[in-house]
Design a protein around this motif. Structure first.
Motif, PDB file in Angstrom:
ATOM      1  N   TYR A 158     -41.434  56.048  73.790  1.00  0.00           N
ATOM      2  CA  TYR A 158     -42.574  56.379  74.653  1.00  0.00           C
ATOM      3  C   TYR A 158     -42.208  56.216  76.122  1.00  0.00           C
ATOM      4  N   PRO A 159     -42.805  57.026  77.002  1.00  0.00           N
ATOM      5  CA  PRO A 159     -43.732  58.128  76.696  1.00  0.00           C
ATOM      6  C   PRO A 159     -42.996  59.280  76.028  1.00  0.00           C
ATOM      7  N   ILE A 160     -43.705  60.021  75.188  1.00  0.00           N
ATOM      8  CA  ILE A 160     -43.124  61.133  74.458  1.00  0.00           C
ATOM      9  C   ILE A 160     -43.799  62.434  74.871  1.00  0.00           C
ATOM     10  N   VAL A 161     -42.981  63.400  75.261  1.00  0.00           N
ATOM     11  CA  VAL A 161     -43.441  64.771  75.502  1.00  0.00           C
ATOM     12  C   VAL A 161     -42.939  65.593  74.318  1.00  0.00           C
ATOM     13  N   PRO A 162     -43.813  65.919  73.354  1.00  0.00           N
ATOM     14  CA  PRO A 162     -43.351  66.598  72.143  1.00  0.00           C
ATOM     15  C   PRO A 162     -43.039  68.080  72.394  1.00  0.00           C
ATOM     16  N   GLY A 163     -42.700  68.769  71.304  1.00  0.00           N
ATOM     17  CA  GLY A 163     -42.506  70.214  71.342  1.00  0.00           C
ATOM     18  C   GLY A 163     -41.066  70.633  71.150  1.00  0.00           C
ATOM     19  N   HIS A 164     -40.764  71.221  69.966  1.00  0.00           N
ATOM     20  CA  HIS A 164     -39.412  71.723  69.715  1.00  0.00           C
ATOM     21  C   HIS A 164     -39.423  73.127  69.088  1.00  0.00           C
ATOM     22  N   GLU A 165     -40.470  73.856  69.378  1.00  0.00           N
ATOM     23  CA  GLU A 165     -40.549  75.275  69.008  1.00  0.00           C
ATOM     24  C   GLU A 165     -40.861  76.025  70.307  1.00  0.00           C
ATOM     25  N   ILE A 166     -39.818  76.373  71.052  1.00  0.00           N
ATOM     26  CA  ILE A 166     -39.980  76.721  72.459  1.00  0.00           C
ATOM     27  C   ILE A 166     -39.492  78.141  72.752  1.00  0.00           C
ATOM     28  N   ILE A 167     -40.358  78.907  73.376  1.00  0.00           N
ATOM     29  CA  ILE A 167     -40.004  80.225  73.905  1.00  0.00           C
ATOM     30  C   ILE A 167     -40.145  80.163  75.423  1.00  0.00           C
TER      31      ILE A 167
END
Length: 360
Positions: free
Chosen positions: A56-65
């Motif tokens: 933490y802190p976590i900025v998620p997201g691994h499906e990125i265009i």
């Protein structure tokens, strides 16, 4: 490089606006503006620290265009303006036997995750695609083929490759008999991709509720797993079963459905499974295995395949300020079948920071 996004600061806190810095471009880096980001079930698990490795802190997201806004001096594959994609990893050692054969996800030293991991050089924490900008090593950036809808392509970078990789590993094609357990974000992609490869596809579900959806996305039929008679008739009916269920569940009912030398691949649950009886495994030389994402080469193959076959996930577009409501809906399986964030909805300080990045 100052940027901003949405972050969670503890397992119990909502995602909130967050300003932070991306690293300066190295000679082999690509900087991009994030256009769309898929919402993966693993994002929710990571935010909640369900696997005990969240930073933490976590900025998620691994499906990125995204679209390229700058490149390092040594970048040769991409230029400003190119439509690009990034999936679940942003680096690996690139020297071990697995990396050299294009299986970077199985790097002997461990691949570097797109978020909540440590940069291999600076040891800074990586932040994902719920953000305005991203900086990634060139070798881990993917080309978005012409004709692939940018607004719907993001889930291919995780849900797509997670189900495509085992289909390719076990040589699915015309004549293959594939079962798909679960009809959610992963499951509907497994159906579309298996059908696109020419397989005969059956969705295996507890009820008939999703039968119409299953047929609409390419399945040939739906098998109700709570129907003892139907399950008996389906014994030895499959060469491969893709299990997409993301929680602990009983695998024993599915083993007799495999033909001799058949394989059940777990791609959903990360953690414990039920106690297994080895009887159907021994008597049919059946096997249970598991599979992560694919490598960079295989992920590019997937994107090209989906562009050729016009295969795209079923998406519901949301704004970034709806992400906490989306997570609540995700917990209830109330999504049809994948959330995608329109990142143009993310506004905040430093809107023109991309202009300050030194371009090649």
């Amino acid at each position: 490089m100052k940027t901003f996004g949405y972050a969670a600061h503890s397992p119990d806190s909502p995602l909130v606006p967050y300003s932070f810095e991306r690293r300066d471009l190295r000679e082999n880096d690509v900087a991009m503006e994030v256009l769309y980001c898929g919402v993966c079930h693993s994002d929710l698990h990571m935010v909640q620290n369900d696997w005990d490795w969240t930073i933490y802190p976590i900025v998620p997201g691994h499906e990125i265009i995204g679209r390229v806004i700058a490149t390092g001096s040594g970048v040769t594959r991409y230029k400003t303006g190119d439509a690009v994609a990034v999936g679940c990893m942003v680096d690996s050692c690139m020297e071990c036997d697995q990396c050299k054969k294009g299986e970077e996800q199985l790097c002997r030293e461990g691949m570097t995750g797109t978020y909540s991991a440590y940069d291999r050089i600076t040891h800074e924490v990586t932040y994902g695609g719920y953000s305005k900008h991203l900086v990634v090593r060139e070798e881990f950036v993917l080309r978005v083929p012409d004709g692939l809808d940018l607004s719907k392509a993001a889930p291919l970078l995780c849900a797509g490759i997670t189900t495509y990789s085992p289909l390719r590993t076990w040589n699915v094609g015309p004549g293959s008999r594939v079962g798909v357990i679960g009809m959610g974000g992963l499951g509907h992609m497994a159906v579309k991709l298996a059908a696109g490869l020419g397989a005969d596809v059956t969705v295996i579900s507890r009820t008939k509720n999703k039968e119409a959806d299953a047929l609409a996305v390419g399945a040939d039929r739906l098998l109700v797993s709570t129907d003892a008679t139907a399950m008996e008739k389906a014994q030895s009916a499959f060469d491969l079963i893709i299990d997409t269920v993301p929680v602990k569940h009983d695998l024993n009912p599915y083993m007799p459905l495999l033909d001799i030398d058949g394989t059940l691949v777990i791609v959903g649950q990360v953690g414990p499974v039920s106690t297994l009886s080895t009887v159907p495994m021994i008597l049919g030389r059946r096997r249970i295995t598991a599979s992560p994402i694919g490598g960079i080469r295989e992920t590019q193959e997937l994107l090209d395949f989906c562009a050729k076959k016009n295969i795209l996930p079923e998406c519901e577009m949301i704004r970034i300020d709806e992400i906490n409501k989306a997570y609540e809906r995700l917990k209830r399986s109330d999504v049809h079948y994948r959330f995608v964030i329109d990142m143009s909805s993310l506004t905040g300080p430093g809107e023109n920071i991309g202009q300050n990045v030194c371009q090649n």
